[in-house]
Write a protein that holds these residues in place. Structure first.
Motif, PDB file in Angstrom:
ATOM      1  N   VAL A 266     -61.229 -24.304  55.048  1.00 32.80           N
ATOM      2  CA  VAL A 266     -61.652 -23.510  53.896  1.00 32.80           C
ATOM      3  C   VAL A 266     -63.168 -23.641  53.750  1.00 32.80           C
ATOM      4  O   VAL A 266     -63.675 -24.711  53.410  1.00 32.80           O
ATOM      5  CB  VAL A 266     -60.943 -23.980  52.612  1.00 32.80           C
TER       6      VAL A 266
ATOM      7  N   ARG B  73     -60.377 -29.934  43.981  1.00 32.43           N
ATOM      8  CA  ARG B  73     -59.451 -29.471  45.018  1.00 32.43           C
ATOM      9  C   ARG B  73     -58.601 -30.602  45.599  1.00 32.43           C
ATOM     10  O   ARG B  73     -57.990 -30.439  46.645  1.00 32.43           O
ATOM     11  CB  ARG B  73     -60.233 -28.749  46.121  1.00 32.43           C
TER      12      ARG B  73
ATOM     13  N   ARG C 152     -55.295 -29.211  55.950  1.00 28.65           N
ATOM     14  CA  ARG C 152     -56.143 -28.287  55.197  1.00 28.65           C
ATOM     15  C   ARG C 152     -57.497 -28.962  54.957  1.00 28.65           C
ATOM     16  O   ARG C 152     -57.611 -29.913  54.181  1.00 28.65           O
ATOM     17  CB  ARG C 152     -55.476 -27.899  53.872  1.00 28.65           C
TER      18      ARG C 152
ATOM     19  N   ALA D 172     -58.790 -22.423  48.100  1.00 27.13           N
ATOM     20  CA  ALA D 172     -57.926 -23.410  48.753  1.00 27.13           C
ATOM     21  C   ALA D 172     -56.449 -23.177  48.479  1.00 27.13           C
ATOM     22  O   ALA D 172     -55.593 -23.881  49.032  1.00 27.13           O
ATOM     23  CB  ALA D 172     -58.321 -24.813  48.302  1.00 27.13           C
TER      24      ALA D 172
ATOM     25  N   LEU E  31     -56.516 -29.618  49.263  1.00 32.20           N
ATOM     26  CA  LEU E  31     -57.009 -29.948  50.596  1.00 32.20           C
ATOM     27  C   LEU E  31     -56.647 -31.398  50.880  1.00 32.20           C
ATOM     28  O   LEU E  31     -56.838 -32.269  50.034  1.00 32.20           O
ATOM     29  CB  LEU E  31     -58.523 -29.752  50.678  1.00 32.20           C
TER      30      LEU E  31
END
Length: 344
Positions: A86, A113, A105, A94, A117
């Motif tokens: 991302v 986030r 991720r 995300a 992630l």
């Protein structure tokens, strides 16, 4: 390996993101690389041989629309991606990899986030250039201590479609017998990036008198600026100044700019396109700084003023005077053009 990259939304950022894509393919030569990006960036992705598939992001820049992101994520789940990277720093960017069920991720820490992630990078300050921050995501977290750990940073390199180029020349009734000075006087970011039209006109006048012709690139928003530059020229010189702003697709702009003998541009997406085409380039900086988003090419001259208040990174001058641009004299750009020509 199958990889999904959530790409940036701005043209200049998308050009710089090619460095990431090159590094991914160098590290994983057999990987299949897909990039999700706004429709206006897909023309760029099509000129990046590292990208196997461009996927149009159906949501507008800034749209949250949680349900639509969930629906898109579930659609992409069928692709069985192994890894997602991302690039934007927003929380919403995300969400789609999470909804797609992608196990790994990767992205930079930003906007809470955690959990979205699971390969989160937090040492952003160790990578001062935006392109370094993009490129670092191609490598394992443990290796990316600082920018000195990056292998040779690849520069963006867009391909040119020569057939499309010649069709565009014919469609726009352009003559390539005189060397082309391309001007890029617009900037989506705001007025604090736009060098004054009269300054561009002085450079155009001097270069036309030296035997060049001028092509002015930009979007439909830049037509008024382009017309002001052309109308500021002596009447006898205006026939050698061609307004392409608002008349070309991004594909055509890339191919036509590749014909430039020289480019003068604000810090904008077109500046990064010119650099990725390895055209001799004079980059004019106002409120922003080449220490963060420099043009990545060999034949580049960067010009800016050194007044105390720059770089402020504001869209509009907070002091209302725009001296960082107004005080940057046309002769400085002309001198930079001359020096670049001497190197050839």
């Amino acid at each position: 390996m199958k990889i999904l990259v959530i790409g940036p939304s701005w043209v200049g950022d998308m050009v710089m993101s090619q460095s990431l894509y090159i590094s991914i393919k160098q590290e994983h030569p057999n990987a299949e690389l897909h990039v999700l990006a706004p429709a206006w960036c897909c023309a760029l992705l099509e000129r990046m041989p590292e990208v196997d598939k461009a996927i149009v992001m159906p949501l507008g820049h800034g749209d949250f629309k949680l349900f639509e992101r969930f629906r898109l994520g579930r659609q992409l789940k069928a692709q069985n991606y192994d890894w997602s990277i991302v690039q934007p720093n927003s929380l919403k960017s995300a969400l789609i990899p999470l909804f797609s069920g992608i196990k790994k991720r990767t992205g930079w820490k930003g906007e809470y986030r955690y959990g979205l992630l699971n390969d989160l990078r937090s040492n952003k300050r160790s990578f001062p250039l935006m392109v370094e921050r993009y490129d670092a995501l191609a490598y394992p977290k443990a290796h990316m201590i600082d920018n000195h750990c990056l292998p040779n940073l690849p520069w963006p390199a867009l391909t040119v479609d020569q057939k499309n180029q010649q069709l565009a020349v014919a469609e726009l009734q352009l003559d390539t017998s005189r060397p082309v000075l391309s001007l890029c006087p617009g900037a989506e970011f705001g007025p604090s990036k736009r060098w004054p039209e009269q300054h561009y006109a002085e450079v155009a006048k001097q270069q036309i008198e030296q035997g060049k012709q001028v092509w002015i690139f930009g979007s439909a928003k830049d037509i008024t600026v382009a017309e002001t530059i052309r109308h500021s020229l002596p009447a006898a010189l205006q026939s050698n100044c061609h307004i392409l702003a608002g008349k070309t697709s991004l594909h055509q702009a890339i191919d036509l700019m590749a014909l430039s003998a020289m480019v003068v541009s604000n810090d904008s997406g077109l500046m990064h396109i010119a650099a990725a085409l390895q055209r001799p380039l004079v980059a004019v900086y106002g409120s922003t700084s080449p220490k963060y988003t420099p043009p990545l090419a060999e034949q580049v001259a960067v010009v800016h003023t050194n007044i105390e208040c720059r770089p402020c990174f504001q869209r509009e001058c907070p002091l209302g005077h725009l001296k960082c641009l107004k005080d940057l004299a046309p002769q400085l750009v002309i001198n930079a053009i001359n020096k670049l020509q001497e190197r050839e």
